[in-house]
Design a protein around this motif. Structure first.
Motif, PDB file in Angstrom:
ATOM      1  N   PHE A 194     -65.215 -35.686  -0.926  1.00  0.00           N
ATOM      2  CA  PHE A 194     -66.177 -34.989  -0.074  1.00  0.00           C
ATOM      3  C   PHE A 194     -66.092 -35.495   1.365  1.00  0.00           C
ATOM      4  O   PHE A 194     -66.203 -34.719   2.318  1.00  0.00           O
ATOM      5  CB  PHE A 194     -67.602 -35.160  -0.597  1.00  0.00           C
ATOM      6  N   LYS A 195     -65.904 -36.791   1.535  1.00  0.00           N
ATOM      7  CA  LYS A 195     -65.735 -37.331   2.888  1.00  0.00           C
ATOM      8  C   LYS A 195     -64.530 -36.686   3.579  1.00  0.00           C
ATOM      9  O   LYS A 195     -64.572 -36.386   4.775  1.00  0.00           O
ATOM     10  CB  LYS A 195     -65.561 -38.848   2.837  1.00  0.00           C
ATOM     11  N   ASN A 196     -63.467 -36.470   2.814  1.00  0.00           N
ATOM     12  CA  ASN A 196     -62.282 -35.807   3.368  1.00  0.00           C
ATOM     13  C   ASN A 196     -62.592 -34.364   3.770  1.00  0.00           C
ATOM     14  O   ASN A 196     -62.073 -33.872   4.774  1.00  0.00           O
ATOM     15  CB  ASN A 196     -61.142 -35.834   2.353  1.00  0.00           C
ATOM     16  N   LEU A 197     -63.439 -33.693   2.981  1.00  0.00           N
ATOM     17  CA  LEU A 197     -63.837 -32.329   3.327  1.00  0.00           C
ATOM     18  C   LEU A 197     -64.612 -32.310   4.645  1.00  0.00           C
ATOM     19  O   LEU A 197     -64.420 -31.401   5.472  1.00  0.00           O
ATOM     20  CB  LEU A 197     -64.707 -31.722   2.219  1.00  0.00           C
ATOM     21  N   VAL A 198     -65.470 -33.289   4.832  1.00  0.00           N
ATOM     22  CA  VAL A 198     -66.236 -33.384   6.083  1.00  0.00           C
ATOM     23  C   VAL A 198     -65.290 -33.617   7.256  1.00  0.00           C
ATOM     24  O   VAL A 198     -65.404 -32.966   8.303  1.00  0.00           O
ATOM     25  CB  VAL A 198     -67.282 -34.506   6.002  1.00  0.00           C
ATOM     26  N   LYS A 231     -70.826 -40.952  -2.867  1.00  0.00           N
ATOM     27  CA  LYS A 231     -69.767 -41.919  -3.162  1.00  0.00           C
ATOM     28  C   LYS A 231     -68.399 -41.262  -3.332  1.00  0.00           C
ATOM     29  O   LYS A 231     -67.415 -41.945  -3.608  1.00  0.00           O
ATOM     30  CB  LYS A 231     -70.121 -42.696  -4.441  1.00  0.00           C
ATOM     31  N   ASP A 232     -68.348 -39.948  -3.153  1.00  0.00           N
ATOM     32  CA  ASP A 232     -67.115 -39.202  -3.406  1.00  0.00           C
ATOM     33  C   ASP A 232     -66.216 -39.185  -2.166  1.00  0.00           C
ATOM     34  O   ASP A 232     -66.542 -38.557  -1.156  1.00  0.00           O
ATOM     35  CB  ASP A 232     -67.463 -37.773  -3.830  1.00  0.00           C
ATOM     36  N   SER A 233     -65.088 -39.838  -2.255  1.00  0.00           N
ATOM     37  CA  SER A 233     -64.163 -39.892  -1.115  1.00  0.00           C
ATOM     38  C   SER A 233     -63.591 -38.516  -0.801  1.00  0.00           C
ATOM     39  O   SER A 233     -63.263 -38.223   0.357  1.00  0.00           O
ATOM     40  CB  SER A 233     -63.025 -40.877  -1.399  1.00  0.00           C
TER      41      SER A 233
END
Length: 208
Positions: free
Chosen positions: A169-173, A165-167
């Protein structure tokens, strides 16, 4: 007088013959070195291309927060983390540059050699610094939120619900996808193409 002129002609012919042999030796050695570098780049491109597919899969899965944690997902998490670069051989070119590039008589070959090593190879060498920048962004987050870290291979989240649910982390991907596409994959492909072109020029020249 005739004898002197004849001796000068023979001397010039010998000098030209020595220069030609030297040039052919250099081109042959260069081509062999490029073959090894191409093999390294192709292997790296193959791995990074597969990892990119995995990263896109992870990016898609992050849209489903109820997804269960398992070892396959952990392998995808691992692909976000770690250094990605290759070591290609620039020593031969540096020696050639020091001794004089004019030993390469063909203008097209000489230009292709300079462009390859001064452009492509310089970028590949600088990838390590770019990867350090990527790692400076990723490393703190992974050390805090993952365990069992193995570069590019595996990372187990401490809390799958938090990660999912961590946005941030999505940005890191997304960041890893973008850098992998625009740095490694783009330049590996370009360098392989430029090596192929240079090797073709060398092959034609040596067989003339």
């Amino acid at each position: 007088m005739i004898g002197i002129l004849l001796a000068l002609q023979i001397n010039n012919w010998n000098s030209a013959n020595v220069a030609t042999k030297k040039e052919r030796g250099i081109l042959t050695e260069l081509s062999s070195g490029l073959k090894l570098d191409k093999s390294i780049l192709k292997n790296a491109l193959r791995k990074d291309s597969l990892d990119l597919i995995g990263l896109y899969s992870l990016d898609s899965l992050l849209n489903y927060p109820e997804h269960d944690n398992n070892s396959d997902i952990n392998k995808l998490f691992g692909k976000v983390y770690g250094f990605r670069f290759v070591r290609v051989n620039t020593a031969f070119y540096e020696d050639l540059k020091s001794s004089g590039l004019q030993v390469l008589k063909d203008d097209e070959i000489r230009s292709a050699v300079v462009n390859l090593f001064e452009d492509n190879y310089v970028f590949l060498k600088d990838l390590i610094d770019q990867e350090r920048s990527v790692n400076q962004v990723n490393r703190p987050y992974f050390l805090e939120n993952f365990t069992n870290l193995t570069f590019q291979e595996y990372a187990k989240p401490r809390s799958i619900k938090l990660i999912w649910k961590d946005s941030y982390f999505k940005n890191l991907v997304h960041y890893r996808i973008i850098t992998l596409e625009t740095n490694q994959i783009k330049w590996y492909k370009k360098t392989i193409e430029d090596i192929d072109n240079l090797q073709s020029l060398i092959s034609i020249y040596l067989n003339e």
